[in-house]
Design a protein around this motif. Structure first.
Motif, PDB file in Angstrom:
ATOM      1  N   LEU A   1       0.827  -1.208   0.000  1.00 18.81           N
ATOM      2  CA  LEU A   1       0.000   0.000   0.000  1.00 18.81           C
ATOM      3  C   LEU A   1       0.865   1.264   0.000  1.00 18.81           C
ATOM      4  O   LEU A   1       0.348   2.364   0.197  1.00 18.81           O
ATOM      5  CB  LEU A   1      -0.913   0.007   1.234  1.00 18.81           C
ATOM      6  N   SER A   2       2.178   1.101  -0.211  1.00 19.63           N
ATOM      7  CA  SER A   2       3.102   2.228  -0.036  1.00 19.63           C
ATOM      8  C   SER A   2       3.017   3.262  -1.146  1.00 19.63           C
ATOM      9  O   SER A   2       3.457   4.401  -0.961  1.00 19.63           O
ATOM     10  CB  SER A   2       4.538   1.710   0.077  1.00 19.63           C
ATOM     11  N   LYS A   3       2.496   2.895  -2.305  1.00 24.03           N
ATOM     12  CA  LYS A   3       2.383   3.856  -3.399  1.00 24.03           C
ATOM     13  C   LYS A   3       1.027   4.573  -3.369  1.00 24.03           C
ATOM     14  O   LYS A   3       0.520   4.980  -4.415  1.00 24.03           O
ATOM     15  CB  LYS A   3       2.582   3.166  -4.758  1.00 24.03           C
ATOM     16  N   ASN A   4       0.469   4.714  -2.191  1.00 26.71           N
ATOM     17  CA  ASN A   4      -0.787   5.440  -2.036  1.00 26.71           C
ATOM     18  C   ASN A   4      -0.544   6.783  -1.360  1.00 26.71           C
ATOM     19  O   ASN A   4       0.461   6.974  -0.654  1.00 26.71           O
ATOM     20  CB  ASN A   4      -1.786   4.609  -1.238  1.00 26.71           C
ATOM     21  N   LEU A   5      -1.484   7.700  -1.544  1.00 21.78           N
ATOM     22  CA  LEU A   5      -1.311   9.083  -1.114  1.00 21.78           C
ATOM     23  C   LEU A   5      -1.682   9.268   0.354  1.00 21.78           C
ATOM     24  O   LEU A   5      -2.647   9.945   0.706  1.00 21.78           O
ATOM     25  CB  LEU A   5      -2.147  10.009  -2.004  1.00 21.78           C
TER      26      LEU A   5
ATOM     27  N   TRP B   1     -10.562   7.432   2.676  1.00 23.15           N
ATOM     28  CA  TRP B   1      -9.631   8.558   2.513  1.00 23.15           C
ATOM     29  C   TRP B   1      -9.665   9.084   1.078  1.00 23.15           C
ATOM     30  O   TRP B   1      -9.727  10.302   0.855  1.00 23.15           O
ATOM     31  CB  TRP B   1      -8.227   8.093   2.894  1.00 23.15           C
ATOM     32  N   TYR B   2      -9.674   8.182   0.124  1.00 24.15           N
ATOM     33  CA  TYR B   2      -9.689   8.595  -1.283  1.00 24.15           C
ATOM     34  C   TYR B   2     -11.040   9.171  -1.697  1.00 24.15           C
ATOM     35  O   TYR B   2     -11.109  10.176  -2.406  1.00 24.15           O
ATOM     36  CB  TYR B   2      -9.325   7.413  -2.175  1.00 24.15           C
ATOM     37  N   ARG B   3     -12.115   8.531  -1.251  1.00 26.83           N
ATOM     38  CA  ARG B   3     -13.435   8.957  -1.723  1.00 26.83           C
ATOM     39  C   ARG B   3     -13.864  10.286  -1.112  1.00 26.83           C
ATOM     40  O   ARG B   3     -14.400  11.162  -1.802  1.00 26.83           O
ATOM     41  CB  ARG B   3     -14.467   7.869  -1.371  1.00 26.83           C
ATOM     42  N   ASN B   4     -13.620  10.460   0.181  1.00 28.45           N
ATOM     43  CA  ASN B   4     -14.191  11.603   0.887  1.00 28.45           C
ATOM     44  C   ASN B   4     -13.244  12.775   1.072  1.00 28.45           C
ATOM     45  O   ASN B   4     -13.706  13.892   1.307  1.00 28.45           O
ATOM     46  CB  ASN B   4     -14.720  11.161   2.248  1.00 28.45           C
ATOM     47  N   PHE B   5     -11.958  12.554   0.961  1.00 20.74           N
ATOM     48  CA  PHE B   5     -11.012  13.654   1.126  1.00 20.74           C
ATOM     49  C   PHE B   5     -10.367  14.030  -0.208  1.00 20.74           C
ATOM     50  O   PHE B   5     -10.404  15.185  -0.614  1.00 20.74           O
ATOM     51  CB  PHE B   5      -9.972  13.302   2.183  1.00 20.74           C
ATOM     52  N   HIS B   6      -9.845  13.038  -0.920  1.00 24.87           N
ATOM     53  CA  HIS B   6      -9.279  13.326  -2.246  1.00 24.87           C
ATOM     54  C   HIS B   6     -10.362  13.523  -3.297  1.00 24.87           C
ATOM     55  O   HIS B   6     -10.106  14.132  -4.332  1.00 24.87           O
ATOM     56  CB  HIS B   6      -8.341  12.194  -2.678  1.00 24.87           C
TER      57      HIS B   6
END
Length: 520
Positions: free
Chosen positions: A52-56, A315-320
């Motif tokens: 999961l290290s290549k995630n923001l 995190w991706y859906r609601n913040f990014h």
């Protein structure tokens, strides 16, 4: 009632952190500044290694997300599901697909009354279903098995049979018919003979419109082509024994109302899988899923892979604000996995209201889509690398090949690694924007040692549980699907109107199209 994610103290903290700079986190810098990033953001779960290290995100962000999960009562909601409490609150039902994978006689802390009885019924049905599967496998006269179902009665078995093709019995061809479009059924019927074919009719209620239309057409074809002994050549995966018997089908295998369709491949709906890979193979599939169940049930949240994936999804859906996730399996046999995951996640979490029935102030399920890896590279990966939208990619790779062809596997794995690397590092081209790759585009990498019944079971269970995690944080019921009902009701009305031409009360567009379809 549990707290919804936006009602927790940590929700505004995460928003403030994101606004203060995490929206522009640079993965290249993150790796340069943290030599242990890969070690922290990767882990081995049962049968699945995840990077999961290549995630923001960074370590503090993950820590806050884990705190968010605790504030939402995720562990208690998980335990309630495993214990058999009615977590499907809109239908008043338990959600016990994990019971279908639980070993015989195994009790868990907190089991509700009736779990032991249900587990005994599960294993009686499983034993009978697998005995029948072995009988079919040993019948040389049956060369073709046609599964007629739709939704969860098609997507799961179809995906799994294709995925486990290397384990499939010789001399048996498996076909899947789901679409009410007669072209699909007709195409299968042209390739089989009644005396050599077994039809499996998969419908819990035996009332699913598409499935029953196809089943009746198959029965008509069977008789017209000289077929004899419906009882030998048709079996039903249903709880409506009476309706099956009315069609002459006497072999039936049932399941329970606490098994949702998209979670049902572990039940009698999995009969085509058992016929394909055998009873031992099917038990290995269940064992792999159970191993992931136990990981999800017992591992601390910080080391719990379904939890980490579910938190990343929130995190991706609601913040990014990422609206979709691309699934790219780098294994041809996993070609139906994106379609299966579409139903699993979008039917489960494609909801706009919370537990109280009120509209939610934030987005829920992303759109899932994808194709096998190298095919996708020559189709839509252009958009992943240089498009205006950032679309997280989930790569699923398998280390060991099941074929003997030299050189292919290294090329395949190199492509999988290269795409994840290229999305992250990019390539600067100041003098030519057409050749500029911005990089810093996120990806998740899931790696199986080999594609086996056990590893496939674990992979599917992993995806089931991550959907549950994000659904819990969003405060929605991931186990109903009322949204599919309205279209069914209207279709019944419009079918009669297509015959009669009656357009009274229809909107102008529907009335116009109806007339056009009738040739008017």
């Amino acid at each position: 009632m549990f707290l919804r994610c936006d009602q927790t103290p940590l929700w505004p903290v995460l928003q403030e952190l994101f606004d203060a700079g995490l929206h522009s986190l640079d993965l290249r810098q993150a790796f340069a500044q943290d030599s242990g990033r890969f070690g922290h953001f990767s882990q081995q779960a049962p049968h699945v290694f995840a990077d999961l290290s290549k995630n923001l995100w960074d370590r503090p962000t993950e820590g806050l997300l884990l705190g968010l999960a605790q504030e939402c009562g995720l562990a208690a909601q998980r335990d309630a599901m495993f214990a058999g409490e009615p977590v499907n609150h809109t239908e008043g039902r338990a959600v016990l697909h994990t019971l279908l994978r639980r070993p015989q006689g195994m009790a868990l802390p907190g089991d509700t009354p009736g779990i032991a009885r249900n587990l005994a019924e599960v294993h009686r049905t499983l034993d009978a279903m697998l005995q029948y599967a072995e009988q079919v496998r040993g019948d040389a006269a049956i060369t073709d098995v046609v599964n007629i179902g739709i939704g969860g009665s098609d997507l799961g078995p179809h995906m799994a049979v294709r995925a486990l093709d290397a384990f499939r019995a010789a001399g048996k061809r498996l076909h899947f018919v789901s679409n009410v479009d007669g072209h699909e059924l007709h195409g299968v019927l042209r390739s089989v003979r009644p005396e050599n074919t077994l039809f499996l009719i998969a419908s819990k209620t035996f009332t699913t419109a598409e499935t029953m239309a196809n089943a009746r057409s198959a029965l008509v074809w069977f008789g017209a082509e000289g077929g004899r002994d419906v009882a030998r050549h048709f079996a039903a995966l249903t709880t409506n024994v009476e309706a099956a018997g009315a069609l002459g089908i006497t072999t039936t295998f049932g399941f329970w109302d606490w098994v949702g369709g998209r979670y049902s491949l572990w039940s009698a709906i999995g009969l085509p899988i058992a016929i394909a890979i055998g009873a031992a193979g099917f038990r290995e599939l269940l064992a792999g899923a159970h191993a992931m169940d136990e990981h999800f049930r017992t591992a601390p949240l910080a080391a719990n892979l379904p939890v980490r994936l579910g938190l990343l999804d929130v995190w991706y859906r609601n913040f990014h604000g990422f609206t979709s996730r691309c699934i790219a399996p780098y294994h041809a046999s996993l070609g139906r996995l994106p379609a299966y995951l579409q139903q699993l996640e979008m039917e489960s979490n494609g909801k706009r209201v919370g537990a109280d029935g009120q509209a939610l102030p934030y987005a829920t399920s992303p759109v899932l889509w994808g194709e096998p890896g190298t095919n996708g590279q020559h189709a839509f990966f252009q958009m992943l690398h240089q498009g205006t939208d950032v679309l997280p990619l989930e790569i699923i790779a398998v280390r060991q090949a099941a074929h003997p062809l030299p050189g292919h596997q290294d090329k395949l794995l190199a492509n999988a690694l290269a795409q994840a690397q290229a999305l992250m590092v990019g390539k600067a081209s100041p003098e030519d924007g057409h050749r500029h790759f911005p990089g810093n585009r996120p990806s998740t990498f899931l790696l199986l040692e080999a594609l086996t019944p056990a590893s496939l079971g674990a992979l599917i269970a992993l995806q089931e549980h991550r959907v549950f995690v994000s659904g819990c944080l969003w405060g929605i019921n991931s186990f109903d699907q009322w949204g599919v009902e309205l279209g069914k009701v209207l279709a019944r009305d419009l079918e009669s109107r297509l015959a009669s031409g009656d357009a009274a009360g229809l909107d102008g567009s529907t009335a116009g199209l109806l007339a056009r379809m009738r040739g008017g």
